[in-house]
Design a protein around this motif. Structure first.
Motif, mmCIF file in Angstrom:
data_model
loop_
_atom_site.group_PDB
_atom_site.id
_atom_site.type_symbol
_atom_site.label_atom_id
_atom_site.label_comp_id
_atom_site.label_asym_id
_atom_site.label_seq_id
_atom_site.Cartn_x
_atom_site.Cartn_y
_atom_site.Cartn_z
ATOM 1 N N ARG A 1 -37.595 3.271 -123.185
ATOM 2 C CA ARG A 1 -37.467 2.541 -122.141
ATOM 3 C C ARG A 1 -36.324 1.761 -121.770
ATOM 4 N N PHE A 2 -35.509 1.673 -120.434
ATOM 5 C CA PHE A 2 -34.617 0.559 -120.279
ATOM 6 C C PHE A 2 -35.392 -0.306 -119.219
ATOM 7 N N GLY A 3 -35.656 -1.467 -119.820
ATOM 8 C CA GLY A 3 -36.367 -2.512 -119.063
ATOM 9 C C GLY A 3 -37.598 -1.894 -118.390
ATOM 10 N N GLY A 4 -37.741 -1.668 -117.049
ATOM 11 C CA GLY A 4 -38.711 -1.259 -116.436
ATOM 12 C C GLY A 4 -39.126 0.342 -116.296
ATOM 13 N N LEU A 5 -37.847 0.943 -116.677
ATOM 14 C CA LEU A 5 -37.697 2.205 -116.526
ATOM 15 C C LEU A 5 -37.838 3.041 -117.812
ATOM 16 N N THR A 6 -39.100 4.044 -117.545
ATOM 17 C CA THR A 6 -39.430 4.701 -118.859
ATOM 18 C C THR A 6 -38.528 5.940 -118.780
ATOM 19 N N ALA A 7 -37.282 6.109 -119.266
ATOM 20 C CA ALA A 7 -36.503 7.507 -119.156
ATOM 21 C C ALA A 7 -37.237 8.605 -120.016
ATOM 22 N N VAL A 8 -37.733 8.474 -120.947
ATOM 23 C CA VAL A 8 -38.295 9.382 -121.862
ATOM 24 C C VAL A 8 -39.864 8.939 -122.129
ATOM 25 N N GLU B 1 -23.741 10.669 -113.554
ATOM 26 C CA GLU B 1 -24.294 9.365 -113.587
ATOM 27 C C GLU B 1 -24.338 8.755 -114.902
ATOM 28 N N ASN B 2 -24.799 9.365 -115.806
ATOM 29 C CA ASN B 2 -25.067 8.881 -117.109
ATOM 30 C C ASN B 2 -24.175 9.698 -118.161
ATOM 31 N N ASP B 3 -23.132 9.152 -118.850
ATOM 32 C CA ASP B 3 -22.130 9.948 -119.720
ATOM 33 C C ASP B 3 -22.397 10.001 -121.235
ATOM 34 N N LEU C 1 -27.890 7.187 -131.224
ATOM 35 C CA LEU C 1 -27.161 6.585 -130.062
ATOM 36 C C LEU C 1 -28.287 5.442 -129.331
ATOM 37 N N TYR C 2 -29.480 5.837 -129.308
ATOM 38 C CA TYR C 2 -30.355 4.903 -128.766
ATOM 39 C C TYR C 2 -31.376 4.911 -129.710
ATOM 40 N N ILE C 3 -31.923 3.831 -129.960
ATOM 41 C CA ILE C 3 -33.136 3.719 -130.970
ATOM 42 C C ILE C 3 -34.417 3.919 -130.080
ATOM 43 N N ASN D 1 -31.964 16.596 -112.837
ATOM 44 C CA ASN D 1 -31.043 15.898 -113.163
ATOM 45 C C ASN D 1 -31.983 14.335 -113.143
ATOM 46 N N GLY D 2 -31.687 13.568 -114.172
ATOM 47 C CA GLY D 2 -32.295 12.389 -114.263
ATOM 48 C C GLY D 2 -33.666 12.382 -115.039
ATOM 49 N N ALA D 3 -34.093 13.576 -115.656
ATOM 50 C CA ALA D 3 -35.244 13.838 -116.130
ATOM 51 C C ALA D 3 -35.380 13.209 -117.478
ATOM 52 N N GLY D 4 -34.275 12.736 -117.956
ATOM 53 C CA GLY D 4 -34.131 12.078 -119.498
ATOM 54 C C GLY D 4 -33.769 13.002 -120.551
ATOM 55 N N LYS D 5 -33.268 14.148 -120.183
ATOM 56 C CA LYS D 5 -32.912 15.040 -121.338
ATOM 57 C C LYS D 5 -31.751 14.436 -122.091
ATOM 58 N N THR D 6 -30.565 13.903 -121.602
ATOM 59 C CA THR D 6 -29.549 13.293 -122.154
ATOM 60 C C THR D 6 -30.110 12.150 -123.110
ATOM 61 N N THR D 7 -30.849 11.307 -122.511
ATOM 62 C CA THR D 7 -31.473 10.405 -122.995
ATOM 63 C C THR D 7 -32.046 10.611 -124.516
ATOM 64 N N PHE D 8 -33.112 11.585 -124.381
ATOM 65 C CA PHE D 8 -33.801 12.202 -125.303
ATOM 66 C C PHE D 8 -32.735 12.522 -126.451
HETATM 67 N N1 LIG Z 1 -28.335 3.305 -120.955
HETATM 68 C C1 LIG Z 1 -29.190 3.493 -119.742
HETATM 69 N N2 LIG Z 1 -29.774 2.192 -119.232
HETATM 70 C C2 LIG Z 1 -30.566 2.355 -118.306
HETATM 71 N N3 LIG Z 1 -30.919 3.573 -117.544
HETATM 72 C C3 LIG Z 1 -30.525 4.633 -118.288
HETATM 73 C C4 LIG Z 1 -29.669 4.590 -119.350
HETATM 74 N N4 LIG Z 1 -29.394 5.896 -119.848
HETATM 75 C C5 LIG Z 1 -29.976 6.573 -118.962
HETATM 76 N N5 LIG Z 1 -30.753 5.970 -118.175
HETATM 77 C C6 LIG Z 1 -31.819 6.542 -116.871
HETATM 78 O O1 LIG Z 1 -32.477 7.196 -117.504
HETATM 79 C C7 LIG Z 1 -32.799 8.306 -116.756
HETATM 80 C C8 LIG Z 1 -32.464 9.624 -117.489
HETATM 81 O O2 LIG Z 1 -31.292 9.789 -117.650
HETATM 82 P P1 LIG Z 1 -30.694 11.181 -118.200
HETATM 83 O O3 LIG Z 1 -31.064 11.066 -119.813
HETATM 84 O O4 LIG Z 1 -29.054 10.947 -118.270
HETATM 85 O O5 LIG Z 1 -31.183 12.379 -117.515
HETATM 86 P P2 LIG Z 1 -30.631 13.607 -117.598
HETATM 87 O O6 LIG Z 1 -29.622 14.086 -118.753
HETATM 88 O O7 LIG Z 1 -31.855 14.727 -117.720
HETATM 89 O O8 LIG Z 1 -29.902 14.220 -116.341
HETATM 90 C C9 LIG Z 1 -31.770 8.212 -115.484
HETATM 91 O O9 LIG Z 1 -32.662 7.531 -114.384
HETATM 92 C C10 LIG Z 1 -30.899 7.172 -116.007
HETATM 93 O O10 LIG Z 1 -30.485 6.423 -114.667
#
Ligand SMILES: Nc1ncnc2c1ncn2[C@@H]1O[C@H](COP(=O)(O)OP(=O)(O)O)[C@@H](O)[C@H]1O
Ligand SMILES: [Mg+2]
Lengths: 293, 608
Positions: free
Chosen positions: A22-29, A290-292, A62-64, A48-55
């Protein structure tokens, strides 16, 4: 050409359970389970934005993760990315993150960091041990460059490589840490069809080295040719997981992601697809940045 | 980069009219003017330029050049040589592997500027042009002719920016300024030199020896300039001629050779530096020499921290202070609270060790954080160190450091019976106190150079550079960022401490105000950082050259007085504008240029 479905599934290499980020209110995964077995190539797809990179970031320290647990070969992963690499998971980045002002060879040598021990004193005193270790590292690095086909560019600066070669170099650098599992984040993004095919071959070759691979990709042809298993992530949740045919046939996947059914079944019509791939540009291959990481 | 098909200077007729010179003379006349003008400038230096010796430097005699005239002579000679090389004169082609035109322009400009500076200084100081002898007018005229001739040589002009209809005055000035900069840059542009034939090893070593000899001569000349005007002329001439030589491609040639024989080059440079005190008849310039060396060594230590690991340390001079105070306290000085007199090797090690402890203490809590915290904390630490030392005077705090009086009467070193305070005669040369310390300090510099070189070319050094380049990626490659940064920080601190141990003995007294963040006298944290940035981050020669310049310029140009820091600021801004990579670019930068020439680099512009 390597056949695609040599499922020599063995022991579980990666075992992620209930991973939530979770990032604040957003649950990315949200509550994602995923296993990768040795000898497997597993695909991770989703819009895009599904949370793959976050996973991926959760897997590599990189994230806990807010909740959940990630085990690598039975042990829980430490929450630091360098320790994860030392444990045996290496990765590439969606937005290439090479050491731009280092040479190609030096980039790979940096990848050897965890597998070498020489500290400052050794570097200052330069005993025989130092020279031996340095020579061994160089040799190993050159082998890897040879493996990805960059041996002739060893002395170039990483920034001066063409795009496709930069992606290859990232893979070589990751392999230098002698991982048991390689995570590839959109390895063909921005590549032309020929380069994509070559990358496919490269991934098979990596699997044949005994390294399990987990790959995020938008290029469906690439994924379905390559993967033993595919998991679909939509809005942070795992929608479905299964072999290529199952995933392609699933209506929810089609609705959420593919838009229209993928033509032809994978495997038996592969040869035809190669030609088709040559003709059509990879439509989904340039996702947003958007997210690198 | 456009492919350079032909080496002849004739203008490629591709873009019509786009290859004129800045001055409208025909090319052949311009080239002749530059070449002949240079030669005539040489001749003019043998004439008298003024009638009275009131202007320093003996410019009144016919028959041989003196003072500033020598500089003009060198500049004129180089202009002519480049000119002749551009005609393809046999035996001179090696001078201009990257083409002659840019070099001619710069050499002619340097000669012109030095000459006119001299002539104007004479008229100004003596009250009017009447004080010029005919020789002065001739020199002014021929160097102007050479200058105009040189800038008649054609070059490929940059494309003009699109002019916005309703641009504001500010935009207009900005556009014109950018155009002028671009125009000047392309006026002296030369392509990368064609790769050289490999010379036999002995010839390459001879080249290195020659380069060292030139370096020593230039340095000795600069340090020995006796009056402001000569030093200004020296800076103008050296600046332009160095630029000319690098445009000609010679600098790249030589550095390729020194790169191939880096160990020989390093020891050659140290032998050349060690010869410096022997070129001096008294200790006056050895004093400057040893201070430059201290400054340069500390700057090189800082370059490990800033240049390699990318850690911005704004309080680095404090570590020099820690080392100096430590060594001073165990030196047997009467004002030290400890009644200790340790041998030098022990006090030097102690200085380094204590500085390292401080480095770890500062680094451990801050290096875990990313971003600018380190800069702020180190800036604070630098000031805390100074103020703490100032307060430990027995009234505001414990009586340890003697407050603002510092620790004084630090005895001279005595190593194995060699008393550093006395004059010694070595091989018939008399070596004074500062020369003794110069040689000792040179040894410390050598240690720091070796440490820099060896650590940067190793697993740990690659980890530093990786962290500097991209910390996230470095961590993902298995580098323990904190640990590796702490090593860099502690190593940098201990090297500064080591230098401090010598500095304490050189200066007799250590006081808190020697170790400020910004101060008119180097070394201080701001100047140290400037020496690194100005010289070239991540290089060995860069901080050494940067420190020498930053020390010499304020020391020599007394007339700058209060404007010193202002001038320093202006110079730094100009440098960052025109040569952001520093005076001595990094090997990586060179590689970058090199590759551009080799293959038109397809940079990562494709795709996402
Ligand atoms: N460090 C972060 N802080 C806040 N929101 C994030 C952060 N990293 C990713 N997100 C959000 O999490 C969601 C998933 O992003 P991401 O994992 O990059 O998607 P994908 O790789 O599937 O395209 C997006 O809405 C993104 O904006
Ligand atoms: Mg992504």
């Amino acid at each position: 050409m390597t056949t695609d479905t040599t499922t020599v599934t063995g022991t579980t290499v990666l075992d992620a359970r209930g991973v939530t980020m979770r990032f604040g209110g957003l649950t990315a995964v949200r509550n994602v389970d995923l296993q990768v077995n040795s000898g497997e190539i597993v695909g991770l797809i989703g819009p895009n934005g599904a949370g793959k990179t976050t996973f991926f970031n959760c897997l590599t320290g990189l994230y806990i993760p807010t909740e959940g647990e990630v085990r690598y070969k039975g042990t829980v992963l430490p929450p630091k990315s360098f320790k994860v690499t030392a444990a045996g998971i290496a990765r590439t980045f969606q937005n290439i993150r090479l050491f731009a002002n280092m040479t190609v060879l030096e980039n790979v040598l940096v990848g050897r960091h965890t597998r070498t021990k020489e500290g400052l004193w050794s570097a200052l005193l330069r005993g025989p041990g130092f020279h031996k270790a340095e020579a061994a590292s160089r040799e190993r690095a050159m082998e890897l460059l040879d493996f990805v086909g960059l041996a002739n560019k060893a002395e170039h600066l990483a920034r001066n490589l063409p795009y496709g070669e930069q992606r290859k170099l990232e893979i070589a650098r990751a392999l230098a840490s002698e991982p048991g599992l390689l995570l590839l984040d959109e390895p063909t993004a921005g590549m032309n069809p020929q380069e994509t095919r070559a990358t496919e071959e490269l991934v098979f070759a990596i699997r044949d080295k005994g390294i399990a691979v987990l790959v995020i990709e938008h290029d469906m042809r690439f994924i379905f040719n390559l993967c033993d298993r595919v998991a679909v992530l939509v809005q942070g949740e795992k929608l479905i997981e299964g072999d290529s045919a199952t995933v392609q046939g699933d209506e929810r996947v089609i609705a959420a992601y593919l838009g229209e059914p993928f033509e032809g079944t994978p495997g038996d019509e592969e040869a035809a697809e190669v030609e088709a791939a040559e003709a059509s540009a990879p439509s989904d291959a340039t996702p947003g940045k958007e997210n690198d990481r | 980069m456009t492919t350079q098909t032909t080496k002849t200077p004739s203008a490629p007729a591709s873009k019509d009219g786009a290859t004129k010179g800045l001055i409208g003379l025909p090319e052949n006349i311009g080239r002749a003017l530059a070449t002949i003008g240079g030669a005539l400038a040489v001749v003019s230096t043998f004439l008298a330029w003024t009638w009275t010796s009131a202007f320093p430097g003996d410019l009144t005699v016919y028959g041989y050049p003196g003072g500033l005239q020598v500089l003009v002579l060198i500049g004129g000679a180089l202009t002519t040589l480049f000119g002749l090389a551009s005609y393809g004169v046999k035996g001179l082609r090696w001078l201009t592997p990257a083409g002659a035109d840019g070099a001619i322009k710069l050499a002619a400009t340097g000669t012109f500027a030095t000459t006119w500076y001299t002539v104007i200084a004479i008229s100004d100081e003596l009250g009017g042009v009447v004080n010029l002898e005919p020789g002065g007018f001739i020199a002014a005229a021929v160097t102007l002719a050479a200058f105009l001739g040189a800038f008649s040589l054609p070059f490929e002009r940059p494309e003009e920016e699109h002019i916005d209809e309703d641009e504001t005055v500010g935009e207009r000035i900005g556009r014109i300024w950018r155009h002028i900069v671009a125009l000047l840059k392309s006026a002296v542009f030369t392509p990368s030199p064609v790769p050289a034939r490999k010379l036999p090893a002995f010839a390459e070593i001879l080249v290195i020896v020659a380069a060292m000899a030139v370096g020593l001569t230039v340095f000795t000349y600069g340090i020995g300039t006796e009056y402001d005007e000569l030093f200004v002329g020296f800076l103008i001439t050296v600046g332009f001629l160095f630029a000319a030589l690098s445009k000609a491609g010679l600098v790249a040639r030589v550095s390729a050779i020194t790169g191939r024989h880096s160990t020989i080059t390093m020891f050659g440079a140290f032998i050349a530096a060690a010869l410096f005190p022997f070129t001096q008849s008294d200790d006056q310039y050895a004093t400057i020499g040893v201070y430059i060396l201290i400054f340069a060594t500390v700057a090189l230590g800082l370059n490990i921290v800033v240049g390699l690991a990318g850690l911005l340390d704004l309080g680095y001079v404090a570590f020099l202070g820690v080392g100096a105070y430590t060594a001073a306290m165990v030196s047997g000085s009467p004002s030290s609270p400890f009644d200790l007199h340790l041998p030098f090797w022990l006090s030097a090690l102690l200085g380094a060790a204590v500085a390292m402890v401080f480095g770890v203490l500062i680094g451990a809590p801050t290096l875990r954080l990313r971003g600018d915290y380190l800069a702020i904390v180190t800036l604070g630490f630098g000031e805390i160190f100074r103020i703490t030392v100032l307060n430990m005077d027995g009234t505001s705090g414990p009586d340890i450091t003697n407050g603002s009086n510092g620790i004084s009467s630090i005895p001279n070193l005595d190593i194995l019976g060699f008393d550093f305070g006395l004059e010694h005669t070595i091989l018939g040369f008399t070596i004074g106190r500062f020369a003794n310390y110069f040689l000792l300090m040179l040894l410390i510099t050598l240690i720091v150079v070796v440490v820099f070189k060896r650590s940067s070319d190793s697993r740990i050094g690659r980890a530093w550079i990786a962290i500097r380049e991209d910390e996230t990626a470095a961590l993902a490659m298995g580098i323990n960022g904190f640990r590796v940064k702490l090593i860099a920080f502690a190593l940098g601190a201990s090297l500064a401490g080591l230098a401090g141990a010598v500095q304490a003995h050189v200066t007799y007294t250590v006081t808190p105000e020697q170790y400020q963040f910004a101060h008119v006298v180097p070394p201080n944290s701001a100047f140290l950082l400037a020496a690194v940035v100005l010289g070239g981050m991540g290089t060995i020669a860069g901080p050494l050259v940067g420190a020498a310049l930053l020390y010499l310029i304020p020391a020599k140009l007394q007339f700058l007085g209060d404007y010193q820091l202002f001038a320093f600021g202006v110079a730094l801004v100009l440098l960052m504008r025109f040569r952001p990579e520093g005076l001595i670019p990094n090997r990586r930068r060179q590689l970058e240029f090199h590759e551009e020439a080799e293959a038109p680099a397809v940079l990562s512009k494709t795709g996402a």
